[in-house]
Scaffold this motif. Structure first.
Motif, mmCIF file in Angstrom:
data_model
loop_
_atom_site.group_PDB
_atom_site.id
_atom_site.type_symbol
_atom_site.label_atom_id
_atom_site.label_comp_id
_atom_site.label_asym_id
_atom_site.label_seq_id
_atom_site.Cartn_x
_atom_site.Cartn_y
_atom_site.Cartn_z
ATOM 1 N N VAL A 152 40.800 38.951 34.904
ATOM 2 C CA VAL A 152 39.661 38.614 35.763
ATOM 3 C C VAL A 152 39.012 39.854 36.387
ATOM 4 O O VAL A 152 38.128 39.726 37.222
ATOM 5 C CB VAL A 152 40.066 37.602 36.861
ATOM 6 N N ILE A 153 39.450 41.049 35.992
ATOM 7 C CA ILE A 153 38.856 42.287 36.487
ATOM 8 C C ILE A 153 37.992 42.890 35.389
ATOM 9 O O ILE A 153 38.438 43.012 34.234
ATOM 10 C CB ILE A 153 39.954 43.302 36.885
ATOM 11 N N GLU A 154 36.755 43.266 35.748
ATOM 12 C CA GLU A 154 35.820 43.756 34.717
ATOM 13 C C GLU A 154 36.389 44.963 33.984
ATOM 14 O O GLU A 154 37.043 45.818 34.582
ATOM 15 C CB GLU A 154 34.453 44.091 35.329
ATOM 16 N N PHE A 208 39.253 28.833 38.863
ATOM 17 C CA PHE A 208 40.335 29.671 39.388
ATOM 18 C C PHE A 208 39.769 30.633 40.425
ATOM 19 O O PHE A 208 38.704 31.226 40.218
ATOM 20 C CB PHE A 208 41.003 30.482 38.267
ATOM 21 N N GLY A 209 40.490 30.796 41.511
ATOM 22 C CA GLY A 209 40.125 31.783 42.524
ATOM 23 C C GLY A 209 40.869 33.083 42.251
ATOM 24 O O GLY A 209 41.949 33.088 41.650
ATOM 25 N N THR A 210 40.287 34.196 42.699
ATOM 26 C CA THR A 210 40.908 35.504 42.473
ATOM 27 C C THR A 210 41.196 36.190 43.806
ATOM 28 O O THR A 210 40.462 36.028 44.778
ATOM 29 C CB THR A 210 39.990 36.395 41.629
ATOM 30 N N GLY A 211 42.250 36.973 43.827
ATOM 31 C CA GLY A 211 42.734 37.592 45.054
ATOM 32 C C GLY A 211 42.022 38.875 45.424
ATOM 33 O O GLY A 211 40.985 39.246 44.853
ATOM 34 N N ASN A 212 42.620 39.582 46.389
ATOM 35 C CA ASN A 212 42.035 40.815 46.913
ATOM 36 C C ASN A 212 41.959 41.907 45.848
ATOM 37 O O ASN A 212 42.816 41.993 44.968
ATOM 38 C CB ASN A 212 42.886 41.335 48.083
ATOM 39 N N PRO A 213 40.925 42.771 45.960
ATOM 40 C CA PRO A 213 40.933 43.976 45.125
ATOM 41 C C PRO A 213 42.035 44.912 45.612
ATOM 42 O O PRO A 213 42.411 44.876 46.786
ATOM 43 C CB PRO A 213 39.551 44.583 45.365
ATOM 44 N N ALA A 214 42.552 45.748 44.730
ATOM 45 C CA ALA A 214 43.594 46.701 45.107
ATOM 46 C C ALA A 214 43.029 48.116 45.008
ATOM 47 O O ALA A 214 42.245 48.400 44.097
ATOM 48 C CB ALA A 214 44.798 46.548 44.180
ATOM 49 N N PRO A 215 43.402 49.025 45.943
ATOM 50 C CA PRO A 215 44.230 48.745 47.117
ATOM 51 C C PRO A 215 43.405 48.078 48.222
ATOM 52 O O PRO A 215 42.208 47.894 48.074
ATOM 53 C CB PRO A 215 44.663 50.156 47.558
ATOM 54 N N TRP A 216 44.081 47.730 49.340
ATOM 55 C CA TRP A 216 43.360 47.111 50.460
ATOM 56 C C TRP A 216 42.300 48.054 51.015
ATOM 57 O O TRP A 216 41.242 47.618 51.433
ATOM 58 C CB TRP A 216 44.341 46.754 51.589
ATOM 59 N N THR A 247 37.048 40.249 41.844
ATOM 60 C CA THR A 247 38.019 39.968 42.898
ATOM 61 C C THR A 247 37.373 39.094 43.964
ATOM 62 O O THR A 247 36.142 39.023 44.068
ATOM 63 C CB THR A 247 38.495 41.260 43.568
ATOM 64 N N ALA A 248 38.233 38.435 44.778
ATOM 65 C CA ALA A 248 37.785 37.603 45.899
ATOM 66 C C ALA A 248 36.633 36.696 45.487
ATOM 67 O O ALA A 248 35.612 36.609 46.155
ATOM 68 C CB ALA A 248 37.401 38.479 47.084
ATOM 69 N N SER A 249 36.810 36.013 44.357
ATOM 70 C CA SER A 249 35.750 35.190 43.764
ATOM 71 C C SER A 249 36.308 33.840 43.333
ATOM 72 O O SER A 249 37.517 33.660 43.224
ATOM 73 C CB SER A 249 35.185 35.865 42.508
ATOM 74 N N THR A 250 35.396 32.906 43.047
ATOM 75 C CA THR A 250 35.736 31.699 42.303
ATOM 76 C C THR A 250 35.140 31.856 40.907
ATOM 77 O O THR A 250 33.975 32.239 40.771
ATOM 78 C CB THR A 250 35.145 30.446 42.977
ATOM 79 N N LEU A 251 35.961 31.573 39.873
ATOM 80 C CA LEU A 251 35.505 31.675 38.491
ATOM 81 C C LEU A 251 35.530 30.307 37.829
ATOM 82 O O LEU A 251 36.462 29.530 38.043
ATOM 83 C CB LEU A 251 36.432 32.596 37.677
ATOM 84 N N ALA A 252 34.515 30.027 37.022
ATOM 85 C CA ALA A 252 34.526 28.848 36.150
ATOM 86 C C ALA A 252 34.838 29.326 34.738
ATOM 87 O O ALA A 252 34.184 30.256 34.240
ATOM 88 C CB ALA A 252 33.181 28.141 36.188
ATOM 89 N N ILE A 253 35.849 28.730 34.122
ATOM 90 C CA ILE A 253 36.348 29.204 32.831
ATOM 91 C C ILE A 253 36.322 28.072 31.812
ATOM 92 O O ILE A 253 36.687 26.933 32.121
ATOM 93 C CB ILE A 253 37.791 29.749 32.993
#
Ligand code: CA
Ligand code: CA
Length: 579
Positions: free
Chosen positions: A222-224, A272-280, A292-298
């Motif tokens: 889910v990361i470009e 699906f929802g996606t979590g925080n980008p790393a690092p904080w 990151t920090a998104s809702t995706l339709a798959i």
């Protein structure tokens, strides 16, 4: 209601029997049964009580007029020394209640007596790296299998009658910081899972596997910049390389999909929802850091991302966007629409057009949001620049106060949507944190934050608040305040009831329209699981897991005094009305 025999012999199995063909392959719930779960009141087959995860049952035998009389039918202990947070939602099928427990355990209990039928304990390696307690949120059932994810980032399918392993597959490498705690989602014969590990610089992904063999069908990072696969072949890069990430940062970009997803049969989309980008530390990664920090339709057939909506662009507060996106239909400005809603960790309740991801509205559901002051019509936050912790120098940077805290206006605990009242019931928390940034470099398998924090209270009388949100107006219709942080899921029913648990040990029932507390029962430990209801032998039952734990006692900081005396546990509680 279908009888137990018809249920057991439904679908493919019944056809196979009738034709006198090969031995039974799949005896148990079919794909169609799973899609119909919200309507079938005699069982609970899916996490969310239906693929859309409304957590709503039409059952009304237990209702706002008689719930005060509800009593325990039985309790069943998970036993052992492994009493940590019990965040599971039970699955109920054919006279058996399946629950997962802390440390990757799965139990089958007799749904009439509570007697244990079998128990499976995953053998976990020493090096697992769960960030936020050794929890598990539930299993998935299909045919002869009961399937769950384990803390060492594996997926295990067991024979649902014997507990014997049918297949066991690795989702990702736990040595790199991956783990798994969410309940799998089963759609069209595929087990769909996400991954955990966003605090270790992993790469969030969604995977689909053959439910019968566990073999990978598609993989979608889910990361470009990362390549997806379909049936062993490359299937396109996610997003556009370096469009919103600089240099090589996308390679350890986070975005863990750690809460799993929902499925909407109407649009044939996975959400699906996606979590925080790393690092904080957001100053180390300029840009929006998609997805990151998104809702995706798959697309469930190919794993291709059809649309995305980012709830926290360039997150700097650990506002994981993993919360469940719940499909619902409503008329907005006179127009009937296919919508979806999500109560985000960042304190805003989002409504989107689920057919295309178009922004409809975002409204605050917590007391305070210091990072943004609302959203504009294009769906972008009105960011408050002083709310972002500044870049550090050589050492610790300047601290700012931020609210919600990183544990969120809402964390993992799922909300419910009542088809009767048209309201969403959000288990939320009002709290803040002092947060500062620090230098950090990525190291495989090590924490990758570059930030520090202390959680703080912001109200005298509560942290937790169960809130009824009208998705059409964005207004809170009622709220129930709780001293300790709420950390359990919600259930709503056709009996004008809303159920949720508290860390203080109670399962509570509220009037769905007014929020009046109508019933409570002390379970002996904190309730951080998700309640369910079903009908059995002509009576309505309610079940919930009890067992205090999860992220709050590990990360609670100054607010820990509100829950310092809560004892640990591990038990399934089942309730009904007296005869
Ligand atoms: Ca059902
Ligand atoms: Ca996180």
């Amino acid at each position: 209601m279908k009888g137990p025999i018809m249920r057991a012999l439904s679908g493919v199995a019944a056809m196979t029997l009738a034709m006198g063909a090969a031995p039974l392959v799949a005896q148990g719930p079919t794909d169609a049964d799973l899609m119909n779960d919200a309507k079938s009141t005699g069982d609970v087959l899916t996490y969310g009580m239906g693929p859309q995860a409304h957590r709503f049952s039409t059952l009304n035998a237990i209702n706002s007029g008689n719930v005060s009389k509800m009593v325990p039918a039985f309790s069943a202990s998970l036993g052992g020394e492994k009493q940590r947070g019990q965040e599971a939602q039970p699955i109920v099928y054919d006279g058996i209640i399946y629950v997962t427990g802390s440390y990757s355990r799965l139990f089958a209990f007799d749904a009439r007596t509570g007697e244990e039928k079998w128990q499976y304990d995953a053998r976990l390696p020493d090096g697992i790296m769960p960030c936020c307690d050794v929890v598990n949120r539930g299993a998935a059932i299909h045919g002869d299998k009961i399937i769950f994810a384990t803390l060492d980032a594996r997926l295990v399918a067991l024979n649902r009658l014997t507990g014997k392993v049918i297949w066991n597959k690795q989702i990702a490498d736990y040595k790199e910081g991956y783990s798994a705690t969410a309940a799998p989602l089963i759609v069209r014969g595929m087990v769909i899972t996400g991954n955990s590990g966003g605090e270790f610089g992993v790469v969030g992904a969604v995977d689909a596997r053959d439910v019968n063999t566990g073999e990978l069908i598609w993989h979608r990072p889910v990361i470009e910049g990362h390549m997806g696969t379909l049936k062993g072949q490359d299937n396109g890069v996610t997003g556009k390389l370096n469009a919103t990430w600089q240099g090589d940062l996308w390679k350890s970009g986070g975005g863990a999909t750690w809460l799993g997803g929902t499925y909407d049969p109407d649009t044939n989309l996975l959400f699906f929802g996606t979590g925080n980008p790393a690092p904080w530390n957001s100053h180390l990664r300029p840009g929006d850091n998609l997805y990151t920090a998104s809702t995706l339709a798959i697309d469930p057939e190919t794993g291709v991302i059809k649309w995305h909506y980012q709830t926290t662009p360039h997150d700097g507060w650990d506002f994981d966007g993993v919360n469940e996106f719940i499909p619902f239909d409503a008329t907005i400005n006179g127009k009937p629409m296919k919508l979806g809603a999500k109560a985000d960790r960042n304190g805003y309740f989002f409504v989107l057009d689920r057919t295309n991801g178009k922004f409809i509205s975002a409204n605050k559901f917590v007391m305070q949001t210091t990072w943004a002051n609302g959203f504009n019509k294009a769906g972008k936050p009105n960011v408050i620049p002083e709310g972002r912790p500044p870049a550090p120098g050589e050492g610790k940077g300047k601290s700012v106060f931020a609210s919600p805290s990183f544990l969120g206006g809402k964390n993992w605990m799922p909300m419910a949507y009542s088809q009767d009242t048209g309201l969403f019931y959000i288990p939320s928390n009002d709290w803040g944190m002092d947060i500062w940034n620090e230098p950090i470099a990525y190291k495989k398998g090590a924490a990758y934050l570059g930030a520090g924090f202390t959680i703080k209270s912001i109200a005298e009388d509560h942290i937790g608040a169960l809130r009824a949100m009208d998705p059409k107006t964005g207004k809170i219709v009622w709220e129930y305040k709780n001293k300790a942080p709420l950390w359990g899921g919600v259930l709503s029913t056709g009996g004008n009831l809303v159920f949720t648990g508290t860390p203080e040990g109670y399962l509570k029932a509220f009037d769905a329209k007014t929020g009046q507390e109508l019933w409570k029962f002390q379970t002996g430990s904190g309730v951080v699981g998700s309640p369910v209801t079903w009908e059995q032998d002509g009576e309505q039952y309610v079940a919930v897991m009890s067992g205090w734990g999860g992220a709050v006692p590990l990360w609670g900081g100054e607010v820990a005094k509100s829950f310092k005396d809560i004892n640990q546990g591990g038990a399934l509680w089942v309730f009904k009305l007296p005869k």
